[in-house]
Design an enzyme around this catalytic site. Structure first.
Site, PDB file in Angstrom:
ATOM      1  N   GLU A  61      -4.967   2.529  -3.968  1.00 43.62           N
ATOM      2  CA  GLU A  61      -3.432   2.505  -4.037  1.00 43.62           C
ATOM      3  C   GLU A  61      -2.630   1.068  -3.488  1.00 43.62           C
ATOM      4  OE1 GLU A  61      -4.677   4.196   0.224  1.00 43.62           O
ATOM      5  OE2 GLU A  61      -5.518   3.861  -1.921  1.00 43.62           O
ATOM      6  N   ASP A 115       0.957  -1.214   0.094  1.00 47.15           N
ATOM      7  CA  ASP A 115      -0.024   0.167   0.051  1.00 47.15           C
ATOM      8  C   ASP A 115       0.975   1.164   0.007  1.00 47.15           C
ATOM      9  OD1 ASP A 115      -2.814   1.110   0.751  1.00 47.15           O
ATOM     10  OD2 ASP A 115      -1.513   2.056   1.910  1.00 47.15           O
ATOM     11  N   ILE A 116       0.542   2.247  -0.693  1.00 50.67           N
ATOM     12  CA  ILE A 116       1.242   3.655  -0.984  1.00 50.67           C
ATOM     13  C   ILE A 116       1.138   4.041   0.373  1.00 50.67           C
ATOM     14  CG2 ILE A 116       1.701   5.534  -2.086  1.00 50.67           C
ATOM     15  CD1 ILE A 116       0.571   4.195  -4.545  1.00 50.67           C
TER      16      ILE A 116
END
Length: 613
Positions: A517, A473-474
């Site tokens: 994301e 995940d960003i």
């Protein structure tokens, strides 16, 4: 007595009466009609259980021709159609075509010989009856058929050309017959092996349906003044009948070959409609060419629709194939194959032996082979009026014999079908990709990921290896969108997707945009150490990314990664993704920008959906 035999007897009787001369000459056309009807009604091939004798299909030798001083070459129904290639690929279809011509030639020769036998029976004192027809040109005739008590006395390799003996006078437009009754020597006849004391000769030209002289019908005798004007006139009728028989047989064989060709095209058209992938279309094109055309090198080129103006060699077979396989090119390259693609126009070239100015096929960097002397390129376009082709079939031969019109017409007809099928398959794959892939990153989507993981798990269970699952995940992505806007957010997502793809094995591992994301990677046949090492490599590669946001400071982002190793005794792939997600949640909680491996005893509840962090 069969109907055929009865008609042959009637034909012979009518010819016998006709040769009495006078008003009885009008019987010659009826004799010819009776003979043709007898030939057409002769017993045909019987079934496997029949008592009748069955003729076998002539076997065509695929070896080299006799190259002695006096070549043993005889003309046939279609002298220009011979399999002289001996190329790297010798397709079965070429042999079938040769057999069709050979069978037609054998049937017509038998009909011809029956006419000649009848002439020898009804005309007194005949020594030889010979039919000459053209070899490689209308000005070059060879022995087609001989009726003689000692047939081996006639040289089958005899060639009649202009100014080569008595019979060559028939090449002259104003000479419609030769009638000699007191020859002093047989030397001028040329066609006897031994010295035969021929005294009389009568000969007439054989005309094709266009009125072109393509041969001669000759009778000779060892008796002086054996022939007269009436016999010469009768010979002209027989020559016309021979020409008609040849013509009918020629077009009948052509029709049979055309039916075979269209049947082959129809079969491939059916295969095309059963094929829905571009890769399978390539296979069908390759199979068709290999089945129908001979070559020493076959190269298939295809344009890249993603990267415009570029393409690659999708297949190469034959001489130096390894030098061209998978080779890439652009339309700016100065190769003759590329030129045919760029102009969507067939290209044909012939090169002399020892030709030193090599013409590049793709570009100047390729290996040069000066022994390939014939080249033919058939481009395939998806649209008939397109200025640029999508595929090119490139044939090369080391033999001096050019590709025939027959082979080129086959490829031309096939190209239209193949172009339609290729366009259809490409559109189908595009539609499938839209359903299976994320439009922004080009990665597979959430649904396709689970299908791919299930498929890989079945394979892993059979071969007993592990699968590593990474969920990433960003970090602080909501802040990126809020600060820089969604367009920049899309740039970040696309950049990270490309980075992840660059750090895994493209042809083996799986990468997907899971949503928003989040990304998921499936590492095929890995270990716990290998899984963590790959995850760390991805994390560090993302950390090095720099995004220009047109501000004083460039934008940098990081990712958090959760990892779970699927061993052979673990079977629930959805749970495997959830376990990786739980490890990701711990990585977020533990400070982000790190890799956490899922451990059963330390697992935490899954992170809440739609997390803003």
């Amino acid at each position: 007595m069969t109907v055929s035999e009865l008609l042959f007897v009637v034909s012979g009787l009518l010819l016998g009466l006709a040769f009495q001369g006078g008003m009885l000459l009008f019987l010659i056309p009826f004799a010819i009609v009776a003979f043709v009807l007898g030939w057409l009604n002769r017993p045909r091939l019987a079934g496997p259980n029949s008592q009748q004798s069955t003729a076998s299909l002539p076997i065509i030798s695929m070896g080299k021709r006799n190259t002695s001083t006096v070549p043993l070459v005889s003309p046939d129904l279609r002298s220009e159609f011979r399999n002289e290639t001996g190329r790297f690929n010798e397709p079965e279809a070429a042999l079938k075509v040769s057999q069709i011509w050979a069978r037609a030639n054998a049937d017509i020769n038998e009909g011809m010989r029956n006419m000649m036998r009848a002439m020898k029976i009804v005309v007194p004192h005949v020594n030889s009856v010979i039919v000459f027809t053209q070899l490689d040109s209308p000005k070059d005739w060879g022995v087609r058929n001989v009726i003689n008590d000692k047939e081996d006395s006639v040289n089958p390799g005899t060639r009649i050309s202009e100014n080569s003996g008595l019979i060559s006078q028939l090449f002259r437009p104003n000479v419609n017959r030769i009638l000699e009754g007191d020859l002093t020597s047989s030397k001028s006849l040329l066609y006897y092996i031994d010295s035969v004391p021929v005294k009389s000769v009568v000969a007439v030209p054989i005309m094709n349906y266009n009125g072109v002289r393509v041969g001669a019908l000759v009778m000779d005798s060892v008796y002086p003044n054996a022939f007269n004007d009436q016999i010469a006139q009768a010979l002209r009728f027989i020559a016309g009948s021979i020409s008609m028989l040849d013509c009918k047989g020629f077009f009948s064989a052509q029709k049979h070959i055309a039916l075979q060709q269209y049947s082959g095209l129809y079969n491939y058209q059916r295969k095309f409609f059963q094929t829905m992938t571009v890769k399978d279309i390539y296979k069908q094109i390759i199979n068709y060419v290999q089945d129908n055309v001979s070559y020493d090198r076959l190269t298939i080129l295809a344009m890249n629709k993603v990267k415009e103006g570029s393409g690659r060699v999708v297949y190469c077979d034959g001489i130096d194939a390894e030098q061209f396989s998978e080779k890439r090119f652009t339309l700016s390259d100065k190769g003759i194959f590329v030129l045919a693609l760029m102009r969507n126009r067939p290209v044909e070239r012939s090169f002399s032996q020892g030709f030193n100015d090599y013409v590049p096929r793709l570009n100047d960097n390729e290996k040069r082979n000066l022994n390939l002397r014939q080249l033919f390129v058939m481009p395939i376009a998806t649209q008939p009026d397109s200025t640029e082709a999508d595929i090119a079939i490139c044939l090369e031969s080391a033999k001096p014999v050019p590709y025939t019109d027959h082979e080129k017409e086959l490829l031309k007809a096939f190209a239209g079908v193949a172009g339609f099928a290729y366009d259809r398959a490409r559109k189908f794959e595009h539609g499938r990709d839209l359903a299976m892939r994320d439009g922004l990153t080009g990665l597979i989507n959430h649904r396709t990921l689970h299908e791919s993981l299930r498929t890989e798990k079945i394979r892993a269970d059979r071969k007993k290896y592990n699968i590593g699952v990474l969920m990433m995940d960003i970090d602080h992505f909501k802040h990126v969108n809020d600060t820089y806007g969604h367009p920049i957010g899309d740039v970040v997502i696309k950049g990270i997707a490309d980075t992840i793809s660059g750090e895994i094995r493209k042809e083996i591992d799986i990468v997907a945009r899971y949503g928003g994301e989040e990304f998921v990677v499936g590492l095929i046949e890995t270990t716990a150490e290998g899984m963590v090492e790959t995850a760390e490599r991805i994390r560090k590669a993302v950390q090095k990314l720099v995004f220009d946001v047109k501000q004083a400071e460039p934008l940098r982002v990081t990712v958090s990664i959760g990892a779970f190793l699927v061993t052979p005794d673990f079977h629930d792939m959805k749970k495997a993704v959830n376990n990786a997600d739980q490890a990701l949640y711990r990585a977020k909680e533990g400070g982000r920008n790190q890799v956490i491996r899922f451990e059963e005893e330390t697992s935490e509840p899954a992170a809440p959906e739609n997390s803003a962090t």
